[in-house]
Design a protein around this motif. Structure first.
Motif, PDB file in Angstrom:
ATOM      1  N   PRO A  28       1.212  -1.181  -0.193  1.00 36.76           N
ATOM      2  CA  PRO A  28      -0.177  -0.524  -0.233  1.00 36.76           C
ATOM      3  C   PRO A  28       1.040   1.682   0.123  1.00 36.76           C
ATOM      4  O   PRO A  28       0.111   2.347  -0.164  1.00 36.76           O
ATOM      5  N   SER A  29       2.746   1.581  -0.044  1.00 38.18           N
ATOM      6  CA  SER A  29       3.290   2.419   0.489  1.00 38.18           C
ATOM      7  C   SER A  29       2.517   4.043   0.825  1.00 38.18           C
ATOM      8  O   SER A  29       2.491   4.765   0.746  1.00 38.18           O
ATOM      9  N   SER A  30       2.212   3.422   2.510  1.00 38.53           N
ATOM     10  CA  SER A  30       1.465   4.053   3.281  1.00 38.53           C
ATOM     11  C   SER A  30       3.186   4.443   4.052  1.00 38.53           C
ATOM     12  O   SER A  30       4.230   3.099   4.390  1.00 38.53           O
ATOM     13  N   ASN A  31       3.368   5.136   5.020  1.00 34.64           N
ATOM     14  CA  ASN A  31       3.900   5.740   6.800  1.00 34.64           C
ATOM     15  C   ASN A  31       3.822   4.412   6.901  1.00 34.64           C
ATOM     16  O   ASN A  31       3.194   3.715   7.424  1.00 34.64           O
ATOM     17  N   VAL A  32       5.064   4.008   7.479  1.00 35.14           N
ATOM     18  CA  VAL A  32       5.796   3.604   8.716  1.00 35.14           C
ATOM     19  C   VAL A  32       4.964   3.201  10.085  1.00 35.14           C
ATOM     20  O   VAL A  32       5.286   4.391  10.672  1.00 35.14           O
ATOM     21  N   SER A  33       4.339   2.237  10.779  1.00 35.87           N
ATOM     22  CA  SER A  33       3.933   2.489  11.759  1.00 35.87           C
ATOM     23  C   SER A  33       4.634   2.645  13.071  1.00 35.87           C
ATOM     24  O   SER A  33       6.374   1.869  12.743  1.00 35.87           O
ATOM     25  N   ILE A  34       4.959   2.679  14.083  1.00 33.72           N
ATOM     26  CA  ILE A  34       6.124   2.706  15.816  1.00 33.72           C
ATOM     27  C   ILE A  34       5.716   0.949  15.543  1.00 33.72           C
ATOM     28  O   ILE A  34       7.277   0.740  15.710  1.00 33.72           O
ATOM     29  N   THR A  35       5.132   0.250  15.703  1.00 32.63           N
ATOM     30  CA  THR A  35       5.485  -1.166  16.056  1.00 32.63           C
ATOM     31  C   THR A  35       5.934  -2.110  14.332  1.00 32.63           C
ATOM     32  O   THR A  35       7.122  -2.836  14.575  1.00 32.63           O
ATOM     33  N   THR A  36       6.387  -1.140  13.164  1.00 25.79           N
ATOM     34  CA  THR A  36       6.465  -1.363  12.028  1.00 25.79           C
ATOM     35  C   THR A  36       8.124  -1.580  11.905  1.00 25.79           C
ATOM     36  O   THR A  36       9.055  -1.980  11.832  1.00 25.79           O
ATOM     37  N   SER A  37       8.828   0.085  12.086  1.00 26.07           N
ATOM     38  CA  SER A  37       9.337   0.724  12.728  1.00 26.07           C
ATOM     39  C   SER A  37      10.402  -0.288  13.966  1.00 26.07           C
ATOM     40  O   SER A  37      11.484  -0.204  13.457  1.00 26.07           O
ATOM     41  N   THR A  38       9.780  -0.248  14.868  1.00 26.96           N
ATOM     42  CA  THR A  38      10.459  -1.359  15.569  1.00 26.96           C
ATOM     43  C   THR A  38      10.582  -2.561  15.831  1.00 26.96           C
ATOM     44  O   THR A  38      12.335  -2.895  15.573  1.00 26.96           O
ATOM     45  N   ILE A  39      10.201  -3.238  14.279  1.00 22.43           N
ATOM     46  CA  ILE A  39      10.399  -4.574  14.053  1.00 22.43           C
ATOM     47  C   ILE A  39      12.200  -4.335  13.305  1.00 22.43           C
ATOM     48  O   ILE A  39      12.215  -5.308  13.464  1.00 22.43           O
ATOM     49  N   ARG A  40      11.224  -3.472  12.295  1.00 17.68           N
ATOM     50  CA  ARG A  40      12.571  -3.216  11.578  1.00 17.68           C
ATOM     51  C   ARG A  40      13.911  -2.822  11.726  1.00 17.68           C
ATOM     52  O   ARG A  40      14.693  -4.107  11.495  1.00 17.68           O
ATOM     53  N   ALA A  41      14.464  -2.129  12.776  1.00 20.61           N
ATOM     54  CA  ALA A  41      14.985  -1.761  13.728  1.00 20.61           C
ATOM     55  C   ALA A  41      16.278  -3.187  14.283  1.00 20.61           C
ATOM     56  O   ALA A  41      16.886  -2.589  14.424  1.00 20.61           O
ATOM     57  N   LEU A  42      14.802  -3.198  14.590  1.00 18.22           N
ATOM     58  CA  LEU A  42      15.552  -4.298  16.051  1.00 18.22           C
ATOM     59  C   LEU A  42      15.974  -5.787  14.981  1.00 18.22           C
ATOM     60  O   LEU A  42      17.289  -5.746  15.221  1.00 18.22           O
ATOM     61  N   ILE A  43      15.851  -6.210  13.941  1.00 18.25           N
ATOM     62  CA  ILE A  43      16.292  -7.304  13.312  1.00 18.25           C
ATOM     63  C   ILE A  43      16.791  -6.576  12.602  1.00 18.25           C
ATOM     64  O   ILE A  43      17.950  -7.212  12.761  1.00 18.25           O
ATOM     65  N   LYS A  44      17.395  -5.514  11.823  1.00 20.42           N
ATOM     66  CA  LYS A  44      18.141  -4.993  11.052  1.00 20.42           C
ATOM     67  C   LYS A  44      20.138  -5.235  12.002  1.00 20.42           C
ATOM     68  O   LYS A  44      21.127  -5.487  11.515  1.00 20.42           O
ATOM     69  N   ASN A  45      19.425  -4.524  13.294  1.00 19.55           N
ATOM     70  CA  ASN A  45      20.525  -3.484  14.715  1.00 19.55           C
ATOM     71  C   ASN A  45      21.127  -5.004  14.574  1.00 19.55           C
ATOM     72  O   ASN A  45      22.162  -5.450  14.833  1.00 19.55           O
ATOM     73  N   PHE A  46      20.442  -5.808  15.287  1.00 23.21           N
ATOM     74  CA  PHE A  46      20.181  -7.429  15.909  1.00 23.21           C
ATOM     75  C   PHE A  46      21.085  -7.969  14.803  1.00 23.21           C
ATOM     76  O   PHE A  46      22.155  -9.194  15.265  1.00 23.21           O
ATOM     77  N   SER A  47      20.863  -7.986  14.198  1.00 21.90           N
ATOM     78  CA  SER A  47      21.714  -8.806  12.824  1.00 21.90           C
ATOM     79  C   SER A  47      22.965  -8.771  12.932  1.00 21.90           C
ATOM     80  O   SER A  47      23.874  -9.519  11.952  1.00 21.90           O
ATOM     81  N   ILE A  48      23.257  -7.438  12.363  1.00 25.28           N
ATOM     82  CA  ILE A  48      24.516  -6.806  11.850  1.00 25.28           C
ATOM     83  C   ILE A  48      24.960  -7.124  13.206  1.00 25.28           C
ATOM     84  O   ILE A  48      26.671  -6.929  13.505  1.00 25.28           O
ATOM     85  N   ALA A  49      24.453  -7.062  14.646  1.00 27.54           N
ATOM     86  CA  ALA A  49      25.351  -6.958  15.754  1.00 27.54           C
ATOM     87  C   ALA A  49      26.150  -8.566  16.220  1.00 27.54           C
ATOM     88  O   ALA A  49      27.193  -9.119  16.651  1.00 27.54           O
ATOM     89  N   SER A  50      25.088  -9.885  15.778  1.00 27.02           N
ATOM     90  CA  SER A  50      25.143 -10.619  15.245  1.00 27.02           C
ATOM     91  C   SER A  50      26.568 -11.232  14.406  1.00 27.02           C
ATOM     92  O   SER A  50      26.341 -12.431  13.650  1.00 27.02           O
ATOM     93  N   PHE A  51      27.112 -10.398  13.498  1.00 22.91           N
ATOM     94  CA  PHE A  51      28.014 -10.707  13.051  1.00 22.91           C
ATOM     95  C   PHE A  51      27.390 -11.397  11.155  1.00 22.91           C
ATOM     96  O   PHE A  51      28.127 -11.602  10.234  1.00 22.91           O
ATOM     97  N   PHE A  52      25.773 -11.116  11.079  1.00 26.12           N
ATOM     98  CA  PHE A  52      24.755 -11.117  10.140  1.00 26.12           C
ATOM     99  C   PHE A  52      24.768  -9.800   9.062  1.00 26.12           C
ATOM    100  O   PHE A  52      23.931  -9.642   9.869  1.00 26.12           O
ATOM    101  N   PRO A  53      25.974  -9.635   7.855  1.00 22.94           N
ATOM    102  CA  PRO A  53      24.831  -8.482   7.446  1.00 22.94           C
ATOM    103  C   PRO A  53      23.902  -8.780   6.912  1.00 22.94           C
ATOM    104  O   PRO A  53      23.568  -8.769   5.911  1.00 22.94           O
TER     105      PRO A  53
END
Length: 163
Positions: free
Chosen positions: A108-133
């Protein structure tokens, strides 16, 4: 490039926080402290206690990065400062269809909700922290989406009016 801009902003914030803590706690050996907690360098003289402190600092930093991305993606029209400078933003995406060689219809190409933003940020940053780029996965998914974008239901697009 957007990630590099954000990295330098966050590195400056991290250095400022760590140096402020160091100043307030009266630590005199700036070079050793800076190497351990800002650059996170480990050598043969690093004790287990130092490693534990470094892990705590790294975890706090990772949470700061998540908070930064959550607030930027959710609260500022879908863009961190790096994405904004490059004319990019993050939007929701259930379906994406190629309509021209470099154009994709995002639904739908709409603004991201805080829940979606949180999921995206956590997966992205903790995958990087576990050495998986996780960003490498953009080579394997349609329309250069990363694994964390697919899980969160988002996609990075050019902002309207930006060429």
């Amino acid at each position: 490039m957007a990630e590099m801009v954000d990295f330098f902003i966050l590195f400056f914030i991290k250095a400022t926080i760590v140096l402020s803590i160091m100043h307030l706690s009266g630590i005199k050996d700036i070079s050793k402290f800076a190497m351990h907690y800002i650059i996170e360098e480990i050598d043969e003289d690093t004790s287990m206690e130092d490693l534990q402190k470094m892990m705590v600092v790294a975890l706090i930093y990772r949470l700061l990065v998540c908070f930064y991305e959550i607030i930027c993606i959710w609260g500022t029209d879908g863009a961190t400062p790096g994405k904004f400078l490059l004319g990019l933003r993050v939007v929701t995406c259930d379906t994406s269809v190629l309509i021209a060689p470099s154009r994709v219809l995002v639904i739908p190409s709409s603004n991201v909700s805080i829940t979606t933003s949180t999921i995206r940020a956590l997966i992205k940053n903790f995958s990087i922290a576990s050495f998986f780029p996780a960003f490498i996965t953009l080579l394997f998914f349609q329309h250069n989406r990363t694994a964390y974008d697919i899980v969160a239901g988002t996609i990075v697009v050019k902002r309207n009016g930006v060429r």
